[in-house]
Write a protein that holds these residues in place. Structure first.
Motif, PDB file in Angstrom:
ATOM      1  N   ILE A   2       0.853  -1.190   0.000  1.00  0.00           N
ATOM      2  CA  ILE A   2       0.000   0.000   0.000  1.00  0.00           C
ATOM      3  C   ILE A   2       0.883   1.231   0.000  1.00  0.00           C
ATOM      4  O   ILE A   2       2.093   1.168   0.250  1.00  0.00           O
ATOM      5  N   SER A   3       0.255   2.380  -0.263  1.00  0.00           N
ATOM      6  CA  SER A   3       0.987   3.649  -0.263  1.00  0.00           C
ATOM      7  C   SER A   3       1.197   4.130   1.164  1.00  0.00           C
ATOM      8  O   SER A   3       0.560   3.634   2.108  1.00  0.00           O
ATOM      9  N   ILE A   4       2.067   5.131   1.320  1.00  0.00           N
ATOM     10  CA  ILE A   4       2.357   5.634   2.665  1.00  0.00           C
ATOM     11  C   ILE A   4       1.157   6.362   3.259  1.00  0.00           C
ATOM     12  O   ILE A   4       0.938   6.342   4.473  1.00  0.00           O
ATOM     13  N   ALA A   5       0.320   6.994   2.398  1.00  0.00           N
ATOM     14  CA  ALA A   5      -0.882   7.674   2.907  1.00  0.00           C
ATOM     15  C   ALA A   5      -1.877   6.669   3.468  1.00  0.00           C
ATOM     16  O   ALA A   5      -2.455   6.873   4.551  1.00  0.00           O
ATOM     17  N   ASP A   6      -2.091   5.554   2.731  1.00  0.00           N
ATOM     18  CA  ASP A   6      -2.989   4.513   3.232  1.00  0.00           C
ATOM     19  C   ASP A   6      -2.422   3.832   4.481  1.00  0.00           C
ATOM     20  O   ASP A   6      -3.172   3.418   5.371  1.00  0.00           O
ATOM     21  N   PHE A   7      -1.090   3.708   4.527  1.00  0.00           N
ATOM     22  CA  PHE A   7      -0.465   3.092   5.705  1.00  0.00           C
ATOM     23  C   PHE A   7      -0.686   3.965   6.946  1.00  0.00           C
ATOM     24  O   PHE A   7      -0.990   3.451   8.027  1.00  0.00           O
ATOM     25  N   ARG A   8      -0.527   5.287   6.781  1.00  0.00           N
ATOM     26  CA  ARG A   8      -0.790   6.191   7.906  1.00  0.00           C
ATOM     27  C   ARG A   8      -2.242   6.082   8.356  1.00  0.00           C
ATOM     28  O   ARG A   8      -2.547   6.058   9.555  1.00  0.00           O
ATOM     29  N   ARG A   9      -3.150   6.025   7.399  1.00  0.00           N
ATOM     30  CA  ARG A   9      -4.568   5.992   7.738  1.00  0.00           C
ATOM     31  C   ARG A   9      -4.932   4.714   8.491  1.00  0.00           C
ATOM     32  O   ARG A   9      -5.628   4.746   9.511  1.00  0.00           O
ATOM     33  N   ILE A  10      -4.443   3.575   8.008  1.00  0.00           N
ATOM     34  CA  ILE A  10      -4.816   2.319   8.663  1.00  0.00           C
ATOM     35  C   ILE A  10      -4.140   2.184  10.024  1.00  0.00           C
ATOM     36  O   ILE A  10      -4.693   1.580  10.955  1.00  0.00           O
TER      37      ILE A  10
END
Length: 562
Positions: free
Chosen positions: A28-36
């Motif tokens: 996944i992207s870093i933005a999705d990683f931060r969100r999850i």
């Protein structure tokens, strides 16, 4: 000879994983990683030895637990994130071709959506766990409820925040669980006791808000989505326990519930509920009980605990009915939402000026009004049957849990200091006073002096002096002073104010034993321990000197005002 261990298989290198490795593993992207990570409650970790954790490298990296990343591999939200990524790619392709109708149908029919209900159940197995984490949630909802709508903050999000906080305020007013209030520079701090858990939140003042440019609203909105779901679960459970239907009917004013809906769903809280709330509040503040060896000590400890529970119950009941016999009217210059919340949470009735918003329950000319809240230097056309006070009086009454003298809070007067009820003073600290307790103590001292003067004037001088001497001789004998020593000291030093100074100077056996034990413990210390003890004593003495200095300044200021 044992087997040679491979590097990076055991220890810190196997327990920690870098963020780049986690992104590669999760795909996944870093933005999705931060969100999850925000939604699942996973945070970066700091290993004891970064070099060992990074397999010999000293490059600055962010570490996570390997178990946390493996836990994320089975998260259903990852599938939703990938689906949304493919949907965004299709939508972008259609829009580039200029097919607006296809883009509209694609958005309406194929846009992926997800809920956070399963995450709430995972992170908070019990209702008490959710209540312990409510402080930040309520504060953020209040913050976004006053945000202006733009491309980063949607109108639907602001409306959801306003609805949830209106429902929560209504619960606090119906359950009468408000405990503390404090007006600060940042906003208004509130504290409520809900099911034995202390919940503290801050409400910003109602001014126009400028959205800062240096804040990452993608991270903020991720937290907000999680808190909105959590608040919906908590409100539903709280309303069910009060036997009220959820969601309640909201009035025209977004911050206020419809009064007819409140009256139709309101249930009387009996004495059992009051006792339960008092017991819950006492459990959250009571110290842990000590194990008593003897039966008498156990009975004495149980008696003290029961007395504390009774005192807490009486305080809570008096606070819940603090404004029950009063009817308030809020002038247009006062903060209506904050004052209405405080008054109704303590059992009072309140109305406001029609220009503030909403439909007031009764007009300003109503004869039932007993207290009018104003925030202006002078009030014209006063009504003789009303008491006029400034808004701080309501907060001070809630904090002191009693009705304070209203003459100190009249419009145009200099208000007493508004002290924070959240500060817990330690032993030896200087505790400032608001001046209200001093006035009460001054009145009591004057009454005591008058009573003493009447007693002195009515007493006979000869008989009382003989009785006092006899009592002093008995006290000296009980303290271990011989009759000859007592007479010698009495003739040498004389008598001052009817107090025997020899008995005060004579140390008892307990005091001597305590001093000897203290000296013995000091002698048995090592040099390092003795130096540390001396430094502790110096710091304690310094603190006591500062406290005494502030007390002297306070007395000098008080005497100069007189």
């Amino acid at each position: 000879m044992g087997r040679i261990q491979k590097k990076g298989v055991k220890g810190a290198a196997a327990n920690f994983i870098t963020r780049q490795q986690a992104l590669k593993k999760l795909q996944i992207s870093i933005a999705d990683f931060r969100r999850i990570c925000i939604l699942k409650g996973i945070y970066p970790r700091e290993p004891r030895n970064k070099k060992k954790a990074n397999k010999g490298s000293t490059a600055p990296v962010t570490f996570y637990y390997v178990k946390d990343i493996q836990y994320l591999l089975h998260e259903p939200l990852l599938v939703k994130f990938r689906d949304y990524k493919s949907f965004a790619r299709k939508l972008n392709k259609v829009l580039h071709k200029g097919q607006t109708s296809s883009a509209k149908s694609l958005t309406e029919n194929n846009r992926p959506s997800y809920t956070l209900d399963h995450i709430i159940k995972e992170r908070y197995p019990t209702f008490v766990d959710a209540l312990r984490d409510m402080d930040d949630a309520i504060s953020m909802l209040y913050l976004f409820s006053q945000m202006p709508v733009d491309s980063r903050i949607k109108a639907k999000t602001v409306k959801s925040c306003q609805t949830l906080i209106a429902e929560f305020q209504n619960y606090v007013m119906q359950a009468k669980c408000l405990r503390k209030v404090f007006f600060s520079i940042k906003g208004i701090y509130y504290q409520a006791d809900i099911k034995g858990q202390t919940v503290t939140w801050i409400v910003p003042y109602q001014f126009s808000t400028d959205i800062p440019t240096d804040v990452d609203f993608r991270v903020m909105t991720t937290f907000l989505d999680f808190y909105i779901t959590l608040m919906g679960f908590v409100n539903y459970r709280l309303y069910n326990e009060l036997n009220m239907s959820y969601p309640p009917v909201l009035g025209k004013d977004s911050f206020q519930l419809d009064k007819s809906a409140i009256d139709s769903k309101k249930t009387d809280i009996g004495e059992e509920d009051d006792e339960t709330s008092a017991l819950d509040e006492f459990k959250s503040t009571a110290p842990a009980g000590n194990n008593h060896t003897g039966d008498e000590d156990g009975e004495q400890g149980a008696t003290v605990t029961l007395q504390q529970i009774r005192d807490a119950s009486n305080e809570v009941q008096s606070l819940q009915q603090l404004f029950k016999k009063h009817t308030f009217f809020l002038s247009r210059e006062t903060p209506r939402y904050a004052l209405e919340f405080m008054i109704r949470a303590c059992g009072g009735q309140v109305s406001w000026d029609a220009s503030v918003g909403g439909v007031p329950p009764f007009p300003e000319s109503d004869e039932r009004i007993t207290i009018q809240v104003c925030d202006r230097p002078k009030v014209n056309n006063r009504v003789l049957s009303r008491t006029y006070i400034q808004p701080q009086w309501i907060a001070d009454c809630v904090n002191s849990r009693k009705m304070i003298k209203s003459s100190l809070y009249e419009p145009g007067q200099l208000l007493p200091p508004h002290l924070s009820p959240f500060v817990e003073a330690k032993e030896g600290d200087y505790v400032p006073t608001s001046g209200l307790e001093e006035e009460e103590s001054d009145v009591e001292e004057e009454e005591d002096e008058e009573n003493q003067e009447t007693l002195d004037s009515s007493a006979t001088p000869g008989g009382d002096a003989h009785i006092d001497d006899y009592e002093k001789e008995l006290k000296a004998e009980a303290a271990g002073v011989t009759f000859s020593e007592y007479k010698d000291d009495d003739s040498a030093t004389g008598k001052k104010d009817g107090k025997n100074k020899k008995t005060n100077k004579k140390r008892t056996a307990e005091d001597i034993e305590k001093e000897e034990q203290k000296e013995m413990a000091t002698v048995m210390m090592s040099n390092k321990q003795r130096k540390l003890y001396n430094r502790m004593q110096e710091s304690n003495q310094k603190k006591s000197d500062e406290t005494a200095k502030l007390e002297r300044k306070k007395k000098a200021l008080k005497s100069s005002k007189k």
